[in-house]
Design a protein around this motif. Structure first.
Motif, PDB file in Angstrom:
ATOM      1  N   SER A   1       9.283   6.761   0.811  1.00  0.00           N
ATOM      2  CA  SER A   1       8.005   6.183   0.392  1.00  0.00           C
ATOM      3  C   SER A   1       6.857   7.078   0.822  1.00  0.00           C
ATOM      4  CB  SER A   1       7.802   4.792   1.012  1.00  0.00           C
ATOM      5  OG  SER A   1       8.785   3.886   0.583  1.00  0.00           O
ATOM      6  N   TYR A   2       5.788   6.993   0.054  1.00  0.00           N
ATOM      7  CA  TYR A   2       4.518   7.564   0.492  1.00  0.00           C
ATOM      8  C   TYR A   2       3.816   6.512   1.339  1.00  0.00           C
ATOM      9  CZ  TYR A   2       4.947  11.589  -2.612  1.00  0.00           C
ATOM     10  OH  TYR A   2       5.369  12.748  -3.210  1.00  0.00           O
ATOM     11  N   LYS A   3       3.642   6.839   2.614  1.00  0.00           N
ATOM     12  CA  LYS A   3       2.902   5.976   3.537  1.00  0.00           C
ATOM     13  C   LYS A   3       1.516   6.597   3.681  1.00  0.00           C
ATOM     14  CE  LYS A   3       6.755   3.714   4.770  1.00  0.00           C
ATOM     15  NZ  LYS A   3       7.005   2.280   4.528  1.00  0.00           N
ATOM     16  N   PHE A   4       0.538   5.987   3.081  1.00  0.00           N
ATOM     17  CA  PHE A   4      -0.778   6.612   2.999  1.00  0.00           C
ATOM     18  C   PHE A   4      -1.565   6.382   4.284  1.00  0.00           C
ATOM     19  CE2 PHE A   4       0.367   5.772  -1.499  1.00  0.00           C
ATOM     20  CZ  PHE A   4       0.461   7.102  -1.902  1.00  0.00           C
ATOM     21  N   ASN A   5      -1.085   7.052   5.341  1.00  0.00           N
ATOM     22  CA  ASN A   5      -1.783   7.017   6.621  1.00  0.00           C
ATOM     23  C   ASN A   5      -2.849   8.108   6.609  1.00  0.00           C
ATOM     24  OD1 ASN A   5      -0.045   4.957   7.653  1.00  0.00           O
ATOM     25  ND2 ASN A   5       1.521   6.531   7.994  1.00  0.00           N
ATOM     26  N   VAL A   6      -3.917   7.815   5.900  1.00  0.00           N
ATOM     27  CA  VAL A   6      -4.957   8.799   5.635  1.00  0.00           C
ATOM     28  C   VAL A   6      -5.877   8.917   6.838  1.00  0.00           C
ATOM     29  CG1 VAL A   6      -6.749   9.493   3.998  1.00  0.00           C
ATOM     30  CG2 VAL A   6      -4.818   8.089   3.222  1.00  0.00           C
TER      31      VAL A   6
ATOM     32  N   ASP B   1       0.820  -1.218   0.000  1.00  0.00           N
ATOM     33  CA  ASP B   1       0.000   0.000   0.000  1.00  0.00           C
ATOM     34  C   ASP B   1       0.851   1.264   0.000  1.00  0.00           C
ATOM     35  OD1 ASP B   1      -2.385  -1.265  -0.151  1.00  0.00           O
ATOM     36  OD2 ASP B   1      -2.987  -0.948   1.934  1.00  0.00           O
ATOM     37  N   ASP B   2       2.170   1.129  -0.196  1.00  0.00           N
ATOM     38  CA  ASP B   2       3.067   2.279  -0.240  1.00  0.00           C
ATOM     39  C   ASP B   2       3.477   2.571  -1.677  1.00  0.00           C
ATOM     40  OD1 ASP B   2       2.930   2.212   2.503  1.00  0.00           O
ATOM     41  OD2 ASP B   2       4.876   1.228   2.755  1.00  0.00           O
ATOM     42  N   LEU B   3       3.916   3.791  -1.889  1.00  0.00           N
ATOM     43  CA  LEU B   3       4.510   4.179  -3.170  1.00  0.00           C
ATOM     44  C   LEU B   3       5.971   4.504  -2.904  1.00  0.00           C
ATOM     45  CD1 LEU B   3       4.202   4.844  -6.191  1.00  0.00           C
ATOM     46  CD2 LEU B   3       3.619   7.192  -5.516  1.00  0.00           C
ATOM     47  N   GLU B   4       6.872   3.642  -3.353  1.00  0.00           N
ATOM     48  CA  GLU B   4       8.300   3.803  -3.088  1.00  0.00           C
ATOM     49  C   GLU B   4       8.926   4.682  -4.157  1.00  0.00           C
ATOM     50  OE1 GLU B   4      11.770   0.752  -3.628  1.00  0.00           O
ATOM     51  OE2 GLU B   4      10.819   0.391  -1.671  1.00  0.00           O
ATOM     52  N   VAL B   5       9.683   5.687  -3.722  1.00  0.00           N
ATOM     53  CA  VAL B   5      10.291   6.652  -4.634  1.00  0.00           C
ATOM     54  C   VAL B   5      11.793   6.700  -4.406  1.00  0.00           C
ATOM     55  CG1 VAL B   5      10.419   9.083  -5.321  1.00  0.00           C
ATOM     56  CG2 VAL B   5       8.212   8.063  -4.751  1.00  0.00           C
ATOM     57  N   ASN B   6      12.557   6.558  -5.470  1.00  0.00           N
ATOM     58  CA  ASN B   6      14.008   6.765  -5.443  1.00  0.00           C
ATOM     59  C   ASN B   6      14.360   7.634  -6.643  1.00  0.00           C
ATOM     60  OD1 ASN B   6      15.195   4.891  -3.229  1.00  0.00           O
ATOM     61  ND2 ASN B   6      13.739   3.589  -4.324  1.00  0.00           N
ATOM     62  N   THR B   7      14.545   8.918  -6.407  1.00  0.00           N
ATOM     63  CA  THR B   7      14.839   9.804  -7.527  1.00  0.00           C
ATOM     64  C   THR B   7      16.246   9.549  -8.047  1.00  0.00           C
ATOM     65  OG1 THR B   7      15.666  11.612  -6.148  1.00  0.00           O
ATOM     66  CG2 THR B   7      13.297  11.557  -6.575  1.00  0.00           C
ATOM     67  N   GLU B   8      16.453   9.792  -9.319  1.00  0.00           N
ATOM     68  CA  GLU B   8      17.737   9.536  -9.963  1.00  0.00           C
ATOM     69  C   GLU B   8      18.780  10.514  -9.452  1.00  0.00           C
ATOM     70  OE1 GLU B   8      20.440   7.801 -11.385  1.00  0.00           O
ATOM     71  OE2 GLU B   8      18.647   6.991 -12.346  1.00  0.00           O
ATOM     72  N   THR B   9      19.924   9.993  -9.007  1.00  0.00           N
ATOM     73  CA  THR B   9      20.977  10.851  -8.464  1.00  0.00           C
ATOM     74  C   THR B   9      22.256  10.812  -9.294  1.00  0.00           C
ATOM     75  OG1 THR B   9      21.680   9.075  -6.963  1.00  0.00           O
ATOM     76  CG2 THR B   9      20.090  10.683  -6.114  1.00  0.00           C
ATOM     77  N   THR B  10      22.289  10.028 -10.360  1.00  0.00           N
ATOM     78  CA  THR B  10      23.341  10.158 -11.373  1.00  0.00           C
ATOM     79  C   THR B  10      22.777  11.061 -12.442  1.00  0.00           C
ATOM     80  OG1 THR B  10      24.269   7.975 -10.915  1.00  0.00           O
ATOM     81  CG2 THR B  10      24.767   8.940 -13.053  1.00  0.00           C
ATOM     82  N   ILE B  11      23.277  12.272 -12.491  1.00  0.00           N
ATOM     83  CA  ILE B  11      22.584  13.316 -13.250  1.00  0.00           C
ATOM     84  C   ILE B  11      23.461  13.858 -14.376  1.00  0.00           C
ATOM     85  CG2 ILE B  11      21.065  13.950 -11.351  1.00  0.00           C
ATOM     86  CD1 ILE B  11      22.954  16.210 -10.644  1.00  0.00           C
ATOM     87  N   ASN B  12      22.801  14.364 -15.409  1.00  0.00           N
ATOM     88  CA  ASN B  12      23.462  14.839 -16.615  1.00  0.00           C
ATOM     89  C   ASN B  12      23.321  16.343 -16.776  1.00  0.00           C
ATOM     90  OD1 ASN B  12      24.179  12.180 -17.468  1.00  0.00           O
ATOM     91  ND2 ASN B  12      22.085  11.895 -18.190  1.00  0.00           N
ATOM     92  N   VAL B  13      24.140  16.880 -17.640  1.00  0.00           N
ATOM     93  CA  VAL B  13      24.045  18.288 -18.015  1.00  0.00           C
ATOM     94  C   VAL B  13      22.782  18.493 -18.841  1.00  0.00           C
ATOM     95  CG1 VAL B  13      25.113  20.104 -19.421  1.00  0.00           C
ATOM     96  CG2 VAL B  13      26.532  18.677 -17.948  1.00  0.00           C
TER      97      VAL B  13
END
Length: 666
Positions: free
Chosen positions: A238-243, A151-163
């Protein structure tokens, strides 16, 4: 370091959509929660749009963009345009029954609709185990940037980045989310309760455009791997949807469900330090090397470009001067963190710092100044150590999600005053000797040889002046220890773990900084009974009494005395360079830097360590730059009293002496 709202900001009111065609579709993975129960598929009639940046993998978790050149407010700037060309876009949908306090997290596909230059999304079906006809239901959508895990949305943004550059296509791992919207079942279809207002997917991350610049008068290189430490941003979580029942029509609550990855938290041993600084998280960043794309740095004749970015000396002129900085920025998306969840300090603000590994590449510069034996060598061979935890940038600005900000990472490092004091015979203070003033001046200037004072015959040294020497050792330890005012200002209780604190100006009218008059402020704190005092020195004055203020010489110091009220013995002064890149708010600047929790994360090479005697030292009365205002004294005392000492003109007896390098080493 500088930070500014960048011209390629991704703003709610400025959405540009590019419509080039492609045959690549996103993978579909529609499903339900793992709980048991019959799955119902509803017909839906809900329309949405996107608000309006580098990611390598073309996965269904990322949103596609293309950089174009736009005219904004009369300026031609790079601007990222959402470049959705797929027929469908997957999403995670959160459903909430406010009547029965029930939630469900499912996946759903949106059909992409193109109307001229506009792109809209249409949700036509939704599979769920819930009876959406029973109770007051709300919907929130998430698109891009993550993967559903339970029930979570796991997020890992990209940290190898380009010009980033014009015409470049890229994707962002930043999630887009809507507000909560009430839905109703009308006939056979689910619709928005208020159909006049469409759902809008807005980016939830903050975008930083990182540029680099060398402002040192030496050739340098920087490792492409950087470390960001922040209580306000993280790349993983993660988004923990504790609504709960605060859900209402158009409530923007997506960010309240975000939780940073606890594995990225920096371990702290002090509850007080965590209180005043909140939990900090680490993000490791890699500036990707692309051989076909000129980023403005120095590449010709350099090796290992995959791991380093090279720059020319800032002092060089002509064509070489163009290779002192990058001409394009590297784009990264970070997720905002609610730092108030881990701190109850009322003055807590964003603390974001970027550290890197920098080195001087001039082949003649071989001797690091943290090593006291460097004083046996010629100063034109010296260089500062910046190879472990060099501070490239920091800020406390409140950054709005969905916007992009330019951050300049600057390599700045002058020769510090503490480095100009001849330190070869300072080891533990045991080898220092007292001389008459005449002999001390001659030895310092190299006109008299006295054994074991190597390199003073270079005539590059003299005795330091009051306006040079006193600013290094000025400290109010006694005032802090005894809770006594200094200059009419009483100490302020900074809190447990920090003790009393004082902001003091440098003694008398000014400090002589390379032949120029400058005024500085210092901030100190010390726990009662402790023999250790922390401080930030050589800061711009907190008022406007300096016409040309500079933070180029700002340093953090840790001073260890023999005891809390010592009058004799050895004092150890440890110095870590901050410079203009230390820009945390005055609310928290001392709390972050002036504590053992910060200092224990440094390597020994990061710190310049010098040991001195609490005693009298000879001073120079030469090279005076302002006969009317510059204080002149023939000697002074290193002690624990912050009150300005009287000017002494008698020259009898013997005192210690510390030769002073007349010109900076670089």
């Amino acid at each position: 370091m500088s930070i500014k709202v960048f011209s390629m900001a991704i703003l709610a009111s400025l959405l540009c959509l590019s419509c080039s065609e492609t045959n690549v579709d996103y993978d579909s993975n529609t499903g339900t929660t793992s709980s048991t129960g019959a799955v119902k598929t509803y017909d839906v009639d809900i329309e949405a749009s996107t608000d309006n940046p580098d990611n390598q993998a073309q996965t269904r978790a990322n949103m596609p963009f293309k950089v174009s050149e736009e005219n904004i407010s009369g300026k031609t700037v790079l601007y990222p345009k959402l470049n959705i060309t797929q027929q469908t876009m997957p999403s995670v949908v959160v459903l909430y029954n406010k009547t029965h306090n029930k939630k469900e997290v499912v996946e759903a596909n949106w059909t992409v609709k193109k109307e001229g230059s506009d792109v809209k999304f249409q949700l036509n079906s939704l599979s769920t185990q819930s009876n959406l006809a029973n109770g007051e239901w709300y919907i929130m959508g998430f698109m891009g940037g993550g993967e559903k895990k339970g029930d979570d949305l796991e997020v890992n943004t990209e940290t190898t980045i380009n010009v980033i550059e014009k015409g470049k296509e890229f994707t962002t791992s930043c999630p887009f989310a809507t507000t909560w919207r009430r839905i109703v079942k009308q006939g056979s279809k689910l619709k928005l309760y208020n159909e006049r207002k469409k759902m809008v997917f807005k980016p939830q991350g903050v975008f930083l455009v990182l540029s680099l610049e060398n402002r040192v008068g030496l050739n340098t290189k920087i490792n492409r791997e950087l470390t960001l430490e922040s209580n306000a941003f993280c790349s993983s979580g993660s988004y923990k949807f504790n609504v709960d029942s605060n859900v209402s029509e158009d409530a923007d609550l997506a960010s309240s469900y975000w939780e940073p990855n606890s594995a990225k938290a920096i371990a702290r041993g002090s509850a007080e330090y965590k209180k005043y600084n909140a939990e900090h998280y680490t993000t490791n960043i890699k500036l990707n090397y692309e051989s076909a794309k000129d980023d403005g740095s120095l590449r010709q004749g350099q090796s290992d470009l995959n791991n380093y970015i090279y720059f020319n000396s800032y002092k060089k002129s002509g064509q070489a001067a163009s290779k002192t900085k990058t001409n394009r920025g590297f784009l990264i998306c970070l997720m905002p963190v609610d730092y108030k969840k881990t701190s109850n300090y009322g003055g807590i603000v964003n603390e974001t710092l970027l550290f890197g590994k920098v080195d001087v590449t001039d082949p003649t510069r071989t001797n690091y100044t943290y090593d006291k034996s460097v004083y046996t060598t010629n100063p034109n061979t010296w260089k500062p150590f910046m190879g472990n935890r060099y501070l490239l940038a920091s800020f406390s600005d409140g950054l709005a999600k969905g916007s992009s900000y330019g951050v300049t990472l600057r390599i700045v490092r002058p020769t510090l005053p503490i480095e100009r004091l001849w330190a070869y015979r300072q080891a533990d203070g045991l080898a220092m000797e007292k001389l008459s003033r005449v002999d001390a001046e001659k030895v310092a200037e190299g006109t008299k040889s006295r054994g074991n004072y190597p390199n003073l015959d270079s005539h590059l040294y003299r005795l330091p002046k009051y306006s040079e020497f006193t600013a290094i050792f000025n400290n109010p330890k006694l005032q802090l220890e005894n809770n006594k005012p200094l200059g009419g200002v009483s100490p302020f209780n900074a809190g447990a773990g920090y003790g009393l604190s004082l902001t003091t100006g440098s003694h008398r009218d000014f400090v002589d900084l390379n032949g120029k008059q400058r005024k500085f402020d210092n901030w100190f704190c010390s726990v009662h009974g402790s023999n250790v005092m922390y401080g930030i020195m050589y800061m711009k004055p907190v008022d406007n009494r300096e016409a040309k203020p500079t933070n180029n010489y700002k340093v953090a110091v840790r001073v260890t005395f023999p005891s809390s009220q010592a009058t004799s013995g050895n004092v150890k002064v440890e110095t870590y360079y901050l410079g203009p890149n230390y820009n945390l708010s005055f609310n928290v600047a001392g709390y972050y830097m002036c504590h053992e929790e910060f200092w224990k994360r440094l390597n020994q090479e990061d710190i310049i360590v010098r040991t001195f005697k609490l005693d009298f030292y000879w001073l120079a009365n030469k090279d005076i730059i302002d006969r009317d205002h510059e204080p002149v004294s023939l000697y002074t005392k290193i002690n624990l009293d912050g009150v300005a000492q009287g000017l002494k003109m008698d020259s009898g007896g013997k005192s210690y002496f510390l030769p002073w390098l007349k010109s900076p080493a670089w």
